[in-house]
Design an enzyme around this catalytic site. Structure first.
Site, mmCIF file in Angstrom:
data_model
loop_
_atom_site.group_PDB
_atom_site.id
_atom_site.type_symbol
_atom_site.label_atom_id
_atom_site.label_comp_id
_atom_site.label_asym_id
_atom_site.label_seq_id
_atom_site.Cartn_x
_atom_site.Cartn_y
_atom_site.Cartn_z
ATOM 1 N N TRP A 150 -2.711 4.772 6.352
ATOM 2 C CA TRP A 150 -2.193 5.475 5.431
ATOM 3 C C TRP A 150 -0.623 5.721 5.468
ATOM 4 O O TRP A 150 -0.396 6.612 4.322
ATOM 5 C CB TRP A 150 -2.875 7.170 5.834
ATOM 6 C CG TRP A 150 -2.285 7.705 7.258
ATOM 7 C CD1 TRP A 150 -3.316 7.116 8.135
ATOM 8 C CD2 TRP A 150 -1.461 7.994 7.463
ATOM 9 N NE1 TRP A 150 -3.021 7.504 9.248
ATOM 10 C CE2 TRP A 150 -1.669 7.509 8.962
ATOM 11 C CE3 TRP A 150 -0.115 8.138 7.418
ATOM 12 C CZ2 TRP A 150 -0.743 8.451 9.972
ATOM 13 C CZ3 TRP A 150 0.559 8.241 7.619
ATOM 14 C CH2 TRP A 150 0.816 8.864 9.493
ATOM 15 N N ASN A 151 -0.479 4.888 6.195
ATOM 16 C CA ASN A 151 1.357 5.402 5.961
ATOM 17 C C ASN A 151 1.927 4.346 5.041
ATOM 18 O O ASN A 151 2.964 4.774 4.056
ATOM 19 C CB ASN A 151 2.256 5.368 7.368
ATOM 20 C CG ASN A 151 2.045 3.364 8.161
ATOM 21 O OD1 ASN A 151 0.979 2.462 7.877
ATOM 22 N ND2 ASN A 151 2.730 3.451 9.055
ATOM 23 N N LYS A 174 -11.682 -2.309 2.504
ATOM 24 C CA LYS A 174 -10.987 -0.150 3.058
ATOM 25 C C LYS A 174 -10.377 0.266 2.860
ATOM 26 O O LYS A 174 -9.449 0.050 4.211
ATOM 27 C CB LYS A 174 -12.276 -0.415 4.234
ATOM 28 C CG LYS A 174 -13.148 1.311 4.122
ATOM 29 C CD LYS A 174 -13.280 1.826 5.561
ATOM 30 C CE LYS A 174 -11.844 1.509 5.701
ATOM 31 N NZ LYS A 174 -11.127 3.353 5.256
ATOM 32 N N SER A 228 -4.162 1.084 13.988
ATOM 33 C CA SER A 228 -3.536 1.918 15.689
ATOM 34 C C SER A 228 -4.463 0.701 16.307
ATOM 35 O O SER A 228 -4.805 0.248 16.102
ATOM 36 C CB SER A 228 -4.498 3.618 15.731
ATOM 37 O OG SER A 228 -5.958 3.729 15.624
ATOM 38 N N GLU A 249 -2.207 -5.941 12.994
ATOM 39 C CA GLU A 249 -1.083 -5.521 12.482
ATOM 40 C C GLU A 249 -1.212 -3.972 13.511
ATOM 41 O O GLU A 249 -1.636 -2.912 12.709
ATOM 42 C CB GLU A 249 -0.654 -5.542 11.796
ATOM 43 C CG GLU A 249 0.071 -6.298 10.869
ATOM 44 C CD GLU A 249 0.839 -7.716 11.380
ATOM 45 O OE1 GLU A 249 1.834 -7.077 12.058
ATOM 46 O OE2 GLU A 249 0.923 -8.250 10.868
ATOM 47 N N LEU A 250 -1.195 -3.683 14.918
ATOM 48 C CA LEU A 250 -0.606 -2.612 15.647
ATOM 49 C C LEU A 250 0.327 -2.098 15.697
ATOM 50 O O LEU A 250 1.308 -1.735 14.738
ATOM 51 C CB LEU A 250 -1.414 -3.348 16.574
ATOM 52 C CG LEU A 250 -2.991 -4.045 16.655
ATOM 53 C CD1 LEU A 250 -3.325 -4.553 18.108
ATOM 54 C CD2 LEU A 250 -3.993 -3.259 15.456
ATOM 55 N N CYS A 283 4.871 1.756 11.768
ATOM 56 C CA CYS A 283 5.383 1.196 12.708
ATOM 57 C C CYS A 283 6.350 0.441 13.230
ATOM 58 O O CYS A 283 6.550 0.705 14.209
ATOM 59 C CB CYS A 283 4.119 -0.156 12.586
ATOM 60 S SG CYS A 283 4.437 -1.369 11.838
ATOM 61 N N GLU A 383 4.425 5.363 20.798
ATOM 62 C CA GLU A 383 5.045 5.786 20.054
ATOM 63 C C GLU A 383 4.718 6.816 19.611
ATOM 64 O O GLU A 383 3.837 8.029 19.115
ATOM 65 C CB GLU A 383 3.944 4.596 19.001
ATOM 66 C CG GLU A 383 4.130 4.855 17.834
ATOM 67 C CD GLU A 383 2.842 4.079 16.960
ATOM 68 O OE1 GLU A 383 1.575 3.986 16.888
ATOM 69 O OE2 GLU A 383 3.198 3.186 16.279
#
Ligand code: NAD
Length: 479
Positions: A150-151, A174, A228, A249-250, A283, A383
């Site tokens: 969502w960011n 999705k 995440s 991409e975490l 992130c 984080e």
């Protein structure tokens, strides 16, 4: 206010009227702003079928033809910049100027990859015998599934869509439950741009059911995920069953090293952007600062003064710099990080508190500076995803680089120095995929964004970004 109610976009059609709705709420006001279907696995299956059917024709097209469609898509996104940005601010909370910036950034991936598909080159390798030739070629991976956070409601989608479609793959996205409306706007424009039916599909609904369905279907050849680290780890486990290709991409935990010879005006400008953009919910957000002893007091004082100028509020209003946090969990985490730091000796020089309206479901946290941070504090090890910046002191560069690397994460790191030798040593010592040297805004469509260690697998953007959607094949020819 006009509400936006979308259906799922599968095979060029809008479907899913009969499902319960995922309700989308403005995090700045608590207002109900729209909905998407809470679909079950049936829609994921339909999308896989559509994407598989569309694949042969799309992958057969020339790169130039695919590029033309993508270029048209880019133009349409830019024409609708204001409209997309407004929806984004309403569902994500980020200030309107940031949403516009994100739409431009998101569109840049479509523009850049519209061209890059033309540069998917193979190779001819000398054979091992006189009459032997080896030809190396690259072909699209096939049907790709994408799960996004969502960011960055637009850019995390186009960063996958641009290279995937340009390479000749078809895609099923999705989007996140919190911010699906921006994605649906993008789907609407994809339809207008003439992206053929089945090439780009969007399925809203239960994330676990979606991932189980796509990962157990042999027609889906790759999953690309941004989100995440815990969910990324789950997906790695799920992918084992059919040895599915993965890009992940975490999470990050970006360190910032400020050396005594840094240009502090520039450092502060860049640090403000690296930390407070999107209320710290990025992130690559600066999560912890190591400032050299001789400039430490000045940095704390000047950052405090700069942070005090920030206006917190509804991102749709003029003059707002920092919007709300996305939800209660994010707000509670920010509070926990500040409390823990204070218990361990940190000094709040500005901020340090939030404002929650649990009835409305709105959560704002004041931009905060924590001075006298030390390495034992949770915020120096996790984080935060909130507008809080701890600043610790260091004496020698080696000590700062060691502290910066002392984490399971390796996404982005920043440092500030004017000395090229010193900067070269620091950049070579940092175990991070993205390094900002006197730069707090390193993302660009042409750069290979991605992390080391538990921050992920693979890269998005640049030449490397399209390789993620290509298979390598070689032909061994005896003439
Ligand atoms: P999240 O992992 O909770 O959710 C991301 C997506 O995964 C959503 O679409 C969600 O519906 C889906 N999801 C959740 N549980 C799932 C499951 N069990 N199976 C399949 N899908 C599932 O992350 P978030 O809170 O939306 O995003 C914040 C995180 O994303 C932060 O850690 C941030 O650092 C990271 N992030 C990384 C990058 C990057 O490029 N490395 C970019 C943006 C965000």
């Amino acid at each position: 206010m006009v509400q936006l109610h979308y259906l799922n976009y599968i095979n060029g059609e809008w479907v899913g009227d009969g499902f319960n709705k995922v309700k989308v709420v403005n995090p700045a006001t608590g207002e109900y702003i729209g909905s998407v279907p809470n679909a079950d696995e049936e829609h994921a299956k339909q999308a896989i079928e559509a994407a598989s059917q569309a694949l042969p024709e799309w992958s057969k097209k020339s790169a130039a033809d695919r590029g033309d469609v993508l270029r048209k898509y880019f133009d349409l996104i830019m024409e609708h910049e204001d409209e997309i940005a407004e929806v984004m601010t309403k569902e994500n909370g980020k200030p309107l100027k940031e949403s516009k910036g994100e739409v431009q950034y998101a569109a840049s991936f479509i523009e850049w990859y519209a061209e890059e598909g033309k540069r998917i080159y193979g190779r001819t390798v000398p054979g091992k015998r006189e009459n032997h030739r080896i030809k190396v070629m690259k072909q699209p991976v096939g049907v790709v599934a994408a799960i996004t956070p969502w960011n960055f409601p637009a850019a995390m989608i186009t960063r996958k869509l641009g290279p995937a479609l340009s390479a000749g793959c078809t895609l099923i996205v999705k989007p996140p439950e919190e911010t699906p409306l921006t994605c649906m706007k993008l789907a609407k424009l994809a339809e207008e741009a003439g992206i053929p039916k089945g090439v780009f599909n969007v399925v809203n609904g239960n994330p676990e059911k979606f991932s189980e369905t796509v990962m157990s279907d042999m027609r889906v050849r790759k999953l690309t995920f941004t989100g995440s680290t815990p969910v990324g780890k789950l997906l790695i486990k799920q992918s084992a069953e059919q040895v599915m290709k993965l890009s992940l991409e975490l999470g990050g935990h970006a360190p910032v090293i400020v050396c005594d010879d840094a240009d502090l005006d520039k450092t502060i400008e860049m640090l403000m952007a690296a930390k407070f953009r999107n209320s710290g919910q990025t992130c690559i957000a600066a999560n912890r600062v190591y400032a050299q002893s001789s400039i430490y007091d000045e940095l704390v004082r000047r950052m405090t003064a700069e942070v005090e100028k920030l206006n917190v509020g509804n991102g749709l209003e003029d003059g707002i710099d920092v919007g709300p946090l996305i939800n209660k969990e994010g707000f509670e985490k920010a509070g926990r990080h500040v409390e823990d730091a204070q218990e361990k000796g940190a000094r709040v020089t500005t901020g340090g508190e939030g404002q929650a309206d649990t009835d409305k479901g709105t959560y704002f946290y004041k931009p905060t500076i924590l001075a006298d941070a030390n390495y034992d504090m949770v915020i120096m090890n996790e984080e935060t995803f909130g507008p809080i910046l701890p600043i610790a002191k260091y004496d020698h560069d080696d000590e700062a680089v060691k502290a910066a690397n002392d984490t399971p994460f390796g996404l982005a790191a920043y440092f500030f120095t004017q000395n090229v030798s010193r900067g070269t040593r620091i950049s070579e010592g940092l175990e991070y995929g993205i390094i900002g040297w006197n730069d707090g805004i390193p993302s660009a469509a042409q750069a290979p964004f991605g992390g080391m260690k538990q921050s992920g697998l693979g890269r998005e953007g640049g030449q490397e970004g399209i390789e993620e959607y290509l298979e390598v094949k070689y032909v061994s020819l005896s003439i």
